[in-house]
Design a protein around this motif. Structure first.
Motif, mmCIF file in Angstrom:
data_model
loop_
_atom_site.group_PDB
_atom_site.id
_atom_site.type_symbol
_atom_site.label_atom_id
_atom_site.label_comp_id
_atom_site.label_asym_id
_atom_site.label_seq_id
_atom_site.Cartn_x
_atom_site.Cartn_y
_atom_site.Cartn_z
ATOM 1 N N GLU A 249 -50.456 66.693 -17.727
ATOM 2 C CA GLU A 249 -51.450 66.318 -16.734
ATOM 3 C C GLU A 249 -51.096 66.942 -15.381
ATOM 4 O O GLU A 249 -49.935 66.957 -14.964
ATOM 5 N N ALA A 250 -52.126 67.453 -14.686
ATOM 6 C CA ALA A 250 -51.907 68.090 -13.394
ATOM 7 C C ALA A 250 -51.443 67.062 -12.359
ATOM 8 O O ALA A 250 -52.024 65.982 -12.242
ATOM 9 N N VAL A 251 -50.399 67.413 -11.636
ATOM 10 C CA VAL A 251 -49.868 66.540 -10.583
ATOM 11 C C VAL A 251 -49.981 67.300 -9.257
ATOM 12 O O VAL A 251 -49.180 68.190 -8.972
ATOM 13 N N PRO A 252 -50.979 66.981 -8.431
ATOM 14 C CA PRO A 252 -51.144 67.683 -7.148
ATOM 15 C C PRO A 252 -49.915 67.521 -6.263
ATOM 16 O O PRO A 252 -49.266 66.477 -6.250
ATOM 17 N N GLY A 253 -49.584 68.584 -5.540
ATOM 18 C CA GLY A 253 -48.461 68.543 -4.614
ATOM 19 C C GLY A 253 -47.102 68.668 -5.271
ATOM 20 O O GLY A 253 -46.077 68.515 -4.607
ATOM 21 N N ARG A 254 -47.078 68.933 -6.573
ATOM 22 C CA ARG A 254 -45.823 69.065 -7.308
ATOM 23 C C ARG A 254 -45.847 70.350 -8.132
ATOM 24 O O ARG A 254 -46.897 70.911 -8.423
ATOM 25 N N THR A 255 -44.670 70.818 -8.545
ATOM 26 C CA THR A 255 -44.586 71.944 -9.465
ATOM 27 C C THR A 255 -44.907 71.461 -10.865
ATOM 28 O O THR A 255 -44.323 70.488 -11.349
ATOM 29 N N ASN A 256 -45.855 72.153 -11.519
ATOM 30 C CA ASN A 256 -46.316 71.760 -12.840
ATOM 31 C C ASN A 256 -45.887 72.787 -13.884
ATOM 32 O O ASN A 256 -46.183 73.986 -13.719
ATOM 33 N N PRO A 257 -45.218 72.372 -14.955
ATOM 34 C CA PRO A 257 -44.865 73.314 -16.026
ATOM 35 C C PRO A 257 -46.119 73.943 -16.624
ATOM 36 O O PRO A 257 -47.132 73.262 -16.830
ATOM 37 N N ALA A 258 -46.059 75.235 -16.915
ATOM 38 C CA ALA A 258 -47.224 75.937 -17.457
ATOM 39 C C ALA A 258 -46.778 77.156 -18.241
ATOM 40 O O ALA A 258 -45.686 77.689 -18.039
ATOM 41 N N SER A 259 -47.646 77.594 -19.140
ATOM 42 C CA SER A 259 -47.483 78.894 -19.785
ATOM 43 C C SER A 259 -48.454 79.866 -19.127
ATOM 44 O O SER A 259 -49.404 79.461 -18.460
ATOM 45 N N LEU B 291 -61.070 74.097 -16.599
ATOM 46 C CA LEU B 291 -60.563 74.786 -15.418
ATOM 47 C C LEU B 291 -60.266 73.770 -14.322
ATOM 48 O O LEU B 291 -61.137 72.991 -13.926
ATOM 49 N N VAL B 292 -59.026 73.787 -13.817
ATOM 50 C CA VAL B 292 -58.656 72.919 -12.706
ATOM 51 C C VAL B 292 -59.073 73.566 -11.398
ATOM 52 O O VAL B 292 -59.743 72.961 -10.554
ATOM 53 N N VAL B 293 -58.694 74.808 -11.215
ATOM 54 C CA VAL B 293 -59.083 75.566 -10.034
ATOM 55 C C VAL B 293 -58.934 77.048 -10.331
ATOM 56 O O VAL B 293 -58.054 77.456 -11.099
ATOM 57 N N GLY B 294 -59.819 77.832 -9.759
ATOM 58 C CA GLY B 294 -59.722 79.276 -9.874
ATOM 59 C C GLY B 294 -59.665 79.887 -8.494
ATOM 60 O O GLY B 294 -60.318 79.403 -7.568
ATOM 61 N N ALA B 295 -58.878 80.943 -8.326
ATOM 62 C CA ALA B 295 -58.755 81.621 -7.044
ATOM 63 C C ALA B 295 -59.055 83.101 -7.250
ATOM 64 O O ALA B 295 -58.406 83.767 -8.062
ATOM 65 N N LEU C 62 -57.236 92.289 -13.318
ATOM 66 C CA LEU C 62 -56.377 91.478 -14.165
ATOM 67 C C LEU C 62 -56.544 90.000 -13.812
ATOM 68 O O LEU C 62 -56.539 89.630 -12.636
ATOM 69 N N ASP C 63 -56.721 89.194 -14.835
ATOM 70 C CA ASP C 63 -56.766 87.741 -14.690
ATOM 71 C C ASP C 63 -55.412 87.157 -15.053
ATOM 72 O O ASP C 63 -54.766 87.606 -16.021
ATOM 73 N N ARG C 64 -55.000 86.176 -14.302
ATOM 74 C CA ARG C 64 -53.801 85.410 -14.653
ATOM 75 C C ARG C 64 -54.245 83.972 -14.964
ATOM 76 O O ARG C 64 -54.814 83.299 -14.108
ATOM 77 N N HIS C 65 -53.992 83.533 -16.185
ATOM 78 C CA HIS C 65 -54.301 82.165 -16.579
ATOM 79 C C HIS C 65 -52.999 81.377 -16.724
ATOM 80 O O HIS C 65 -52.101 81.792 -17.461
ATOM 81 N N LEU C 66 -52.918 80.275 -16.010
ATOM 82 C CA LEU C 66 -51.779 79.373 -16.099
ATOM 83 C C LEU C 66 -52.230 78.115 -16.817
ATOM 84 O O LEU C 66 -53.100 77.381 -16.333
ATOM 85 N N THR D 58 -56.895 84.201 -10.484
ATOM 86 C CA THR D 58 -55.915 83.289 -11.063
ATOM 87 C C THR D 58 -56.599 81.968 -11.393
ATOM 88 O O THR D 58 -57.280 81.385 -10.540
ATOM 89 N N ALA D 59 -56.437 81.525 -12.623
ATOM 90 C CA ALA D 59 -57.033 80.271 -13.081
ATOM 91 C C ALA D 59 -55.932 79.315 -13.504
ATOM 92 O O ALA D 59 -55.014 79.699 -14.241
ATOM 93 N N ILE D 60 -56.009 78.098 -13.041
ATOM 94 C CA ILE D 60 -55.132 77.031 -13.512
ATOM 95 C C ILE D 60 -55.951 76.175 -14.465
ATOM 96 O O ILE D 60 -56.990 75.622 -14.098
#
Length: 287
Positions: free
Chosen positions: A23-33, A103-107, A14-18, A94-96
Protein backbone atom coordinates in the motif's frame (compact mmCIF):
# COMPACT_ATOMS: atom_id res chain seq x y z
CA UNK A 1 -6.30 -10.22 -45.74
CA UNK A 2 -3.88 -7.55 -46.97
CA UNK A 3 -1.87 -6.13 -44.10
CA UNK A 4 -2.26 -2.35 -43.72
CA UNK A 5 0.69 0.03 -43.92
CA UNK A 6 0.47 2.66 -41.19
CA UNK A 7 2.39 5.87 -40.65
CA UNK A 8 2.37 7.06 -37.05
CA UNK A 9 3.53 10.47 -35.84
CA UNK A 10 3.79 11.78 -32.29
CA UNK A 11 5.29 11.11 -28.90
CA UNK A 12 8.06 8.57 -28.37
CA UNK A 13 10.22 8.45 -25.28
CA UNK A 14 11.10 6.12 -22.44
CA UNK A 15 8.53 5.38 -19.74
CA UNK A 16 9.55 4.39 -16.25
CA UNK A 17 6.93 2.38 -14.34
CA UNK A 18 7.41 1.89 -10.60
CA UNK A 19 5.17 -0.88 -9.26
CA UNK A 20 4.56 -0.53 -5.53
CA UNK A 21 4.90 -3.75 -3.61
CA UNK A 22 2.42 -2.75 -0.93
CA UNK A 23 0.00 0.00 0.00
CA UNK A 24 1.25 3.48 -0.90
CA UNK A 25 2.46 5.47 2.10
CA UNK A 26 2.71 9.21 1.29
CA UNK A 27 5.79 10.97 2.63
CA UNK A 28 7.72 7.71 3.00
CA UNK A 29 9.99 5.57 0.83
CA UNK A 30 7.92 2.80 -0.74
CA UNK A 31 9.42 -0.50 -1.96
CA UNK A 32 8.81 -0.98 -5.69
CA UNK A 33 9.91 -2.87 -8.76
CA UNK A 34 10.82 -0.98 -11.94
CA UNK A 35 10.28 -1.38 -15.67
CA UNK A 36 11.61 0.97 -18.34
CA UNK A 37 10.33 0.76 -21.90
CA UNK A 38 8.86 2.49 -24.93
CA UNK A 39 6.42 5.26 -24.08
CA UNK A 40 4.35 7.92 -25.80
CA UNK A 41 0.82 7.32 -27.07
CA UNK A 42 1.82 7.30 -30.74
CA UNK A 43 4.80 5.00 -30.17
CA UNK A 44 2.68 2.62 -28.10
CA UNK A 45 0.07 2.46 -30.85
CA UNK A 46 2.81 1.82 -33.43
CA UNK A 47 4.11 -1.10 -31.40
CA UNK A 48 0.64 -2.63 -31.09
CA UNK A 49 -0.02 -2.22 -34.82
CA UNK A 50 3.30 -3.90 -35.66
CA UNK A 51 2.47 -6.76 -33.29
CA UNK A 52 -0.70 -7.37 -35.33
CA UNK A 53 1.40 -7.89 -38.46
CA UNK A 54 1.04 -4.50 -40.11
CA UNK A 55 3.83 -2.26 -41.30
CA UNK A 56 4.30 0.57 -38.81
CA UNK A 57 6.45 3.53 -39.88
CA UNK A 58 7.02 5.92 -36.99
CA UNK A 59 8.10 9.57 -37.12
CA UNK A 60 9.06 11.42 -33.95
CA UNK A 61 11.68 13.67 -32.38
CA UNK A 62 14.40 13.13 -29.81
CA UNK A 63 17.68 14.73 -28.74
CA UNK A 64 20.47 13.45 -30.99
CA UNK A 65 22.19 11.45 -28.23
CA UNK A 66 18.99 9.48 -27.52
CA UNK A 67 18.02 8.56 -31.07
CA UNK A 68 20.03 5.34 -31.17
CA UNK A 69 18.43 4.02 -27.97
CA UNK A 70 14.87 4.75 -29.10
CA UNK A 71 15.51 3.50 -32.63
CA UNK A 72 16.85 0.19 -31.33
CA UNK A 73 13.84 -0.32 -29.09
CA UNK A 74 11.38 0.55 -31.85
CA UNK A 75 13.01 -1.80 -34.34
CA UNK A 76 12.95 -4.59 -31.73
CA UNK A 77 9.20 -4.03 -31.50
CA UNK A 78 8.80 -4.34 -35.28
CA UNK A 79 8.46 -0.61 -35.91
CA UNK A 80 10.38 1.27 -38.62
CA UNK A 81 11.73 4.42 -36.89
CA UNK A 82 12.35 7.87 -38.31
CA UNK A 83 13.61 9.81 -35.30
CA UNK A 84 14.43 13.45 -36.05
CA UNK A 85 17.11 15.18 -33.93
CA UNK A 86 15.85 18.13 -31.90
CA UNK A 87 17.90 19.89 -29.25
CA UNK A 88 16.29 20.10 -25.83
CA UNK A 89 15.46 18.21 -22.65
CA UNK A 90 15.01 14.45 -23.04
CA UNK A 91 11.29 13.71 -22.77
CA UNK A 92 10.05 11.03 -20.42
CA UNK A 93 7.21 9.77 -18.28
CA UNK A 94 7.26 8.21 -14.83
CA UNK A 95 4.27 6.31 -13.46
CA UNK A 96 3.83 5.08 -9.91
CA UNK A 97 1.46 2.13 -10.01
CA UNK A 98 -0.35 0.71 -6.99
CA UNK A 99 -0.27 -2.98 -6.14
CA UNK A 100 -3.78 -3.33 -7.59
CA UNK A 101 -2.63 -1.98 -10.97
CA UNK A 102 -4.18 1.47 -10.68
CA UNK A 103 -2.12 4.55 -11.46
CA UNK A 104 -1.21 6.45 -8.29
CA UNK A 105 0.45 9.36 -10.04
CA UNK A 106 2.12 10.03 -13.35
CA UNK A 107 4.74 12.69 -14.07
CA UNK A 108 5.36 13.82 -17.66
CA UNK A 109 8.33 15.87 -18.88
CA UNK A 110 7.43 16.66 -22.49
CA UNK A 111 8.74 20.18 -23.18
CA UNK A 112 10.73 18.95 -26.20
CA UNK A 113 7.53 18.21 -28.13
CA UNK A 114 6.45 21.85 -27.86
CA UNK A 115 9.44 22.77 -30.05
CA UNK A 116 8.32 20.63 -33.00
CA UNK A 117 7.46 22.49 -36.21
CA UNK A 118 5.54 21.17 -39.24
CA UNK A 119 8.56 21.07 -41.55
CA UNK A 120 10.33 18.66 -39.18
CA UNK A 121 7.77 15.89 -39.55
CA UNK A 122 5.75 16.33 -42.74
CA UNK A 123 8.27 14.66 -45.05
CA UNK A 124 8.46 11.58 -42.85
CA UNK A 125 4.74 10.83 -43.01
CA UNK A 126 4.23 10.94 -46.77
CA UNK A 127 2.26 7.92 -47.96
CA UNK A 128 -1.22 6.68 -48.76
CA UNK A 129 -1.78 4.26 -45.89
CA UNK A 130 -3.61 5.30 -42.72
CA UNK A 131 -1.94 8.07 -40.72
CA UNK A 132 -2.13 7.99 -36.91
CA UNK A 133 -1.39 11.05 -34.76
CA UNK A 134 -1.53 11.79 -31.06
CA UNK A 135 -1.90 15.14 -29.28
CA UNK A 136 1.69 15.48 -28.08
CA UNK A 137 2.81 17.99 -30.70
CA UNK A 138 1.63 21.63 -30.82
CA UNK A 139 -1.81 22.43 -32.19
CA UNK A 140 -0.33 24.23 -35.20
CA UNK A 141 1.69 21.14 -36.11
CA UNK A 142 -1.30 18.81 -35.81
CA UNK A 143 -3.39 21.08 -38.02
CA UNK A 144 -0.62 21.36 -40.60
CA UNK A 145 -0.29 17.56 -40.68
CA UNK A 146 -4.02 17.13 -41.26
CA UNK A 147 -4.22 19.87 -43.89
CA UNK A 148 -1.32 18.34 -45.84
CA UNK A 149 -3.00 14.96 -46.29
CA UNK A 150 -4.85 14.05 -49.49
CA UNK A 151 -8.58 13.56 -49.03
CA UNK A 152 -8.22 9.89 -49.93
CA UNK A 153 -5.98 9.19 -46.92
CA UNK A 154 -7.51 8.05 -43.62
CA UNK A 155 -6.33 10.05 -40.61
CA UNK A 156 -6.81 8.60 -37.12
CA UNK A 157 -6.09 10.33 -33.80
CA UNK A 158 -5.71 9.34 -30.17
CA UNK A 159 -6.03 11.81 -27.32
CA UNK A 160 -2.99 12.04 -25.08
CA UNK A 161 -4.35 13.67 -21.93
CA UNK A 162 -7.00 16.03 -20.63
CA UNK A 163 -4.45 18.83 -20.81
CA UNK A 164 -3.60 18.21 -24.48
CA UNK A 165 -6.80 16.92 -26.09
CA UNK A 166 -7.93 20.44 -26.95
CA UNK A 167 -5.13 20.55 -29.52
CA UNK A 168 -7.20 18.19 -31.66
CA UNK A 169 -10.27 20.45 -31.79
CA UNK A 170 -9.17 22.14 -35.00
CA UNK A 171 -8.39 18.77 -36.62
CA UNK A 172 -11.74 17.06 -36.05
CA UNK A 173 -13.19 17.86 -39.46
CA UNK A 174 -10.28 16.02 -41.12
CA UNK A 175 -10.27 12.94 -38.89
CA UNK A 176 -11.67 9.54 -39.82
CA UNK A 177 -11.41 8.15 -36.27
CA UNK A 178 -10.78 9.45 -32.78
CA UNK A 179 -10.18 7.53 -29.55
CA UNK A 180 -10.35 9.19 -26.15
CA UNK A 181 -11.50 8.55 -22.62
CA UNK A 182 -14.49 10.08 -20.89
CA UNK A 183 -12.57 12.93 -19.26
CA UNK A 184 -10.87 13.85 -22.54
CA UNK A 185 -14.15 13.67 -24.46
CA UNK A 186 -15.76 16.05 -21.95
CA UNK A 187 -13.20 18.71 -22.86
CA UNK A 188 -14.29 18.63 -26.51
CA UNK A 189 -17.98 17.80 -26.17
CA UNK A 190 -19.06 18.74 -22.65
CA UNK A 191 -19.99 16.30 -19.90
CA UNK A 192 -22.61 13.71 -20.94
CA UNK A 193 -23.09 9.93 -21.05
CA UNK A 194 -20.40 8.26 -23.16
CA UNK A 195 -22.86 7.55 -25.98
CA UNK A 196 -23.87 11.20 -26.13
CA UNK A 197 -20.28 12.39 -26.24
CA UNK A 198 -19.35 9.85 -28.91
CA UNK A 199 -22.28 10.87 -31.11
CA UNK A 200 -21.60 14.58 -30.67
CA UNK A 201 -17.94 14.18 -31.62
CA UNK A 202 -18.66 11.81 -34.53
CA UNK A 203 -20.83 14.54 -36.05
CA UNK A 204 -17.76 16.80 -36.11
CA UNK A 205 -15.50 14.30 -37.92
CA UNK A 206 -15.39 13.63 -41.66
CA UNK A 207 -18.48 11.81 -42.99
CA UNK A 208 -18.21 8.22 -41.81
CA UNK A 209 -15.73 9.08 -39.07
CA UNK A 210 -15.82 6.95 -35.93
CA UNK A 211 -15.37 8.06 -32.30
CA UNK A 212 -14.68 5.71 -29.40
CA UNK A 213 -15.18 7.05 -25.87
CA UNK A 214 -14.00 4.73 -23.07
CA UNK A 215 -14.54 4.97 -19.33
CA UNK A 216 -12.19 2.52 -17.63
CA UNK A 217 -14.10 -0.56 -16.57
CA UNK A 218 -17.44 1.10 -17.27
CA UNK A 219 -19.49 1.22 -20.44
CA UNK A 220 -17.79 2.49 -23.61
CA UNK A 221 -19.39 3.86 -26.78
CA UNK A 222 -18.47 3.82 -30.47
CA UNK A 223 -20.33 6.16 -32.81
CA UNK A 224 -20.28 6.68 -36.58
CA UNK A 225 -22.77 8.93 -38.32
CA UNK A 226 -26.18 8.37 -36.75
CA UNK A 227 -25.21 4.94 -35.39
CA UNK A 228 -23.88 4.29 -31.90
CA UNK A 229 -23.21 1.10 -29.99
CA UNK A 230 -22.22 0.63 -26.36
CA UNK A 231 -20.56 -2.22 -24.48
CA UNK A 232 -18.73 -2.89 -21.25
CA UNK A 233 -15.15 -4.18 -21.18
CA UNK A 234 -14.65 -7.86 -20.32
CA UNK A 235 -14.17 -8.55 -16.60
CA UNK A 236 -10.53 -8.88 -15.61
CA UNK A 237 -8.04 -8.97 -12.77
CA UNK A 238 -6.30 -5.65 -13.23
CA UNK A 239 -2.51 -5.76 -13.56
CA UNK A 240 -1.90 -2.34 -15.16
CA UNK A 241 -4.39 0.32 -16.16
CA UNK A 242 -1.78 2.64 -17.69
CA UNK A 243 -1.37 1.94 -21.43
CA UNK A 244 -4.58 -0.02 -21.94
CA UNK A 245 -6.11 2.87 -23.88
CA UNK A 246 -3.28 2.76 -26.41
CA UNK A 247 -3.87 -0.96 -27.02
CA UNK A 248 -7.57 -0.23 -27.46
CA UNK A 249 -6.91 2.59 -29.93
CA UNK A 250 -4.55 0.43 -32.00
CA UNK A 251 -7.16 -2.32 -32.20
CA UNK A 252 -9.81 0.08 -33.47
CA UNK A 253 -7.50 1.67 -36.03
CA UNK A 254 -6.42 -1.78 -37.20
CA UNK A 255 -10.02 -2.87 -37.60
CA UNK A 256 -11.04 0.24 -39.51
CA UNK A 257 -8.12 -0.23 -41.91
CA UNK A 258 -8.05 -4.03 -42.26
CA UNK A 259 -11.75 -4.92 -41.94
CA UNK A 260 -13.62 -1.70 -42.81
CA UNK A 261 -16.89 -3.52 -43.52
CA UNK A 262 -17.17 -4.94 -40.01
CA UNK A 263 -19.99 -3.46 -37.97
CA UNK A 264 -19.58 -0.98 -35.14
CA UNK A 265 -20.33 -3.65 -32.53
CA UNK A 266 -17.53 -5.87 -33.85
CA UNK A 267 -15.06 -2.96 -33.89
CA UNK A 268 -15.98 -1.95 -30.35
CA UNK A 269 -15.74 -5.51 -29.05
CA UNK A 270 -12.29 -5.98 -30.59
CA UNK A 271 -11.05 -2.68 -29.15
CA UNK A 272 -12.33 -3.41 -25.65
CA UNK A 273 -10.86 -6.91 -25.72
CA UNK A 274 -7.44 -5.52 -26.70
CA UNK A 275 -7.55 -2.98 -23.89
CA UNK A 276 -8.63 -5.63 -21.40
CA UNK A 277 -5.92 -8.05 -22.53
CA UNK A 278 -3.27 -5.40 -21.96
CA UNK A 279 -4.71 -4.32 -18.60
CA UNK A 280 -4.79 -7.94 -17.45
CA UNK A 281 -1.19 -8.54 -18.50
CA UNK A 282 -2.09 -10.78 -21.42
CA UNK A 283 -0.29 -8.51 -23.91
CA UNK A 284 3.40 -7.74 -23.71
CA UNK A 285 4.32 -4.42 -22.16
CA UNK A 286 6.46 -1.92 -24.08
CA UNK A 287 10.01 -3.02 -24.80
Amino acid sequence: MKMPVFHICGGCHLDRHLYLQGEAVPGRTNPASQRIGIGGVAANIARHLAARGGQAHFTGVQPADEISVLGTRLRAAGVDPNMIPLEGEVPGYTAIVAADGELVVGAASMALYDEVTPDMVLEGIIGDGPLVIDANFPESVLQAICQAQPQTRPVFAAATSVAKVGRLAGCLARLDALVLNRSEAAVLAGEAPVAGMACALAARLRPGGAVLVSDGGNQAALARGDDCVTASPPPLDLVRANGAGDAMAAALFWGLAATPDAGLAAHLEAALEAGADFAAGRQAEQN
